[in-house]
Scaffold this active site. Structure first.
Site, PDB file in Angstrom:
ATOM      1  N   GLY A 176       0.742  -1.292  -0.114  1.00 50.52           N
ATOM      2  CA  GLY A 176      -0.025   0.065   0.099  1.00 50.52           C
ATOM      3  C   GLY A 176       0.960   1.407  -0.204  1.00 50.52           C
ATOM      4  N   GLU A 206      10.498   2.476  -2.309  1.00 49.44           N
ATOM      5  CA  GLU A 206       9.790   2.686  -3.693  1.00 49.44           C
ATOM      6  C   GLU A 206       9.473   4.222  -3.738  1.00 49.44           C
ATOM      7  OE1 GLU A 206       6.771   1.030  -6.783  1.00 49.44           O
ATOM      8  OE2 GLU A 206       6.312   0.517  -4.643  1.00 49.44           O
ATOM      9  N   ASP A 295       6.101  -7.318 -10.519  1.00 52.67           N
ATOM     10  CA  ASP A 295       5.251  -6.491  -9.635  1.00 52.67           C
ATOM     11  C   ASP A 295       3.807  -7.020  -9.875  1.00 52.67           C
ATOM     12  OD1 ASP A 295       4.492  -4.780  -7.447  1.00 52.67           O
ATOM     13  OD2 ASP A 295       4.931  -3.063  -8.425  1.00 52.67           O
TER      14      ASP A 295
END
Length: 359
Positions: A176, A206, A295
């Site tokens: 999230g 990230e 991903d």
């Protein structure tokens, strides 16, 4: 100089995938089917080809938050046992067709309960799907149970990861939006997992920088880092000298903490400017424990083979480099040591040796 491996050749190589989201890899045709079957009426289009294009364009915004919005539709059609079994089975089939021999696929059970399924029913449906999709295809799939950073169910999900760890659940993850939701909010879950000798990875480094990596490792005890691209912020490369590692980067390298890199996805979320400038190039040169991942295959319009092909083109990677990345991933998998070793020595090394010989 020898010719670089082609995409078709790379597809034949035995590959390992550690960072792949179940709700980010659906076939557009399946989304349309499931929407019709379950009464989900919010899709932007019911034409599979146009839907594939919509997902990829919506994911190219450069914003992690906007990228995450695309999951409303995939999660929206994954609310029944039948849909979860189908999506998991097709995931295993698609990965096997791309030459993946071992995968850890993650999803958040709490996101699939709006139609009345319990967390246990969600987990068991996904495990059943992976059993069906893996059978006879030369692939083994483990699942990672993900807790959402902005929710308060991480302890509950961690307990389920431990309960189901002997029947296909490989570990735990949190995901999230990173900003405003540090991993330390879930410290009780991580401490519980450590007491239970369980494995976990954390999305960090990230959208947010070095503090999230530091917290994930030093406060929470993460075995691996999901993405971790911002570790590059702790490395200085002078124009005329060798790279200088800061304390955190040196620690990550020294401890061989695996980095679950997802190049195409990192471009879409703005974590890297281009494949050619992706931190993976420098990190590989500095011998960090780097792995190559997808991903979200639908949103990024990619496969593991395509990620390798892009990296090979950008950095001139050979079969030896690809084998290095693959063995890194297998070493870093949440499998018992002897099983990792058996895949490395019995499948991965012989597979690459054959490709290099024929190449």
């Amino acid at each position: 100089m020898s010719q670089l491996p082609t995409l078709e050749e790379i597809r034949r190589a035995p590959k390992v995938l550690l960072h792949d989201h179940l709700d980010g890899g659906l076939r557009p045709e399946t989304i349309v089917d499931l929407a019709r079957e379950t009464g989900y009426d919010k899709l932007p289009t019911t034409d599979p080809g146009a839907l594939r294009t919509w997902f990829q364009e919506a994911s190219d915004s450069g914003s992690l938050e906007r990228y995450l919005e695309t999951f409303d539709h995939t999660v929206g059609v994954m609310q029944t046992r039948e849909s979860l079994v189908r999506v998991a089975a097709e995931c295993a089939e698609d990965l096997a067709a791309d030459g993946v021999v071992y995968a850890e696929v993650r999803y958040a059970p709490e996101q699939h309960t709006s139609a009345g399924l319990s967390l246990e029913e969600v987990i068991e449906a996904v495990l059943e799907g992976f059993r069906i999709g893996s059978e006879g295809r030369g692939i083994r799939v483990g699942t990672l149970l993900t807790a959402m950073r902005h929710q308060a169910r991480s302890m509950e999900i961690a307990e389920l990861a431990v309960r189901y760890r002997d029947v296909g659940v490989a570990g735990f993850d949190i995901a999230g939006a990173e900003a405003g939701y540090p991993p330390t909010r879930h410290l009780d879950a991580f401490e519980y997992l450590q007491r239970e000798n369980a494995h976990f990875t954390i999305h960090a480094g990230e959208a947010f920088g070095l503090p999230s990596i530091w917290q994930a490792i030093q406060w929470c005890g993460a075995d691996r880092l999901g993405h971790g691209v911002r570790i590059i912020d702790d490395i200085t490369v002078p124009a005329d000298g060798e790279a200088k590692l800061g304390r955190l980067a040196a620690y990550v390298r020294d401890k061989r903490i695996p980095l679950e890199m997802c190049p195409t996805s990192n471009l879409q979320t703005g974590a890297a400017p281009s494949i050619a400038e992706h931190p993976i190039g420098l990190l590989r040169r500095l011998n960090f424990r780097v792995t190559v991942n997808t991903d979200n295959r639908l949103m990024s319009g990619t496969t593991v083979s395509e990620e390798f092909a892009k990296l090979s083109e950008a950095f001139g990677y050979s079969w030896d480099d690809m084998q290095w990345f693959t063995i890194n991933a297998m070493k870093s998998a949440f499998l018992p040591f002897d099983e990792r070793l058996a895949l490395i020595n019995g499948v991965i090394k012989p597979g690459f040796a054959q490709l290099k010989w024929h190449g």
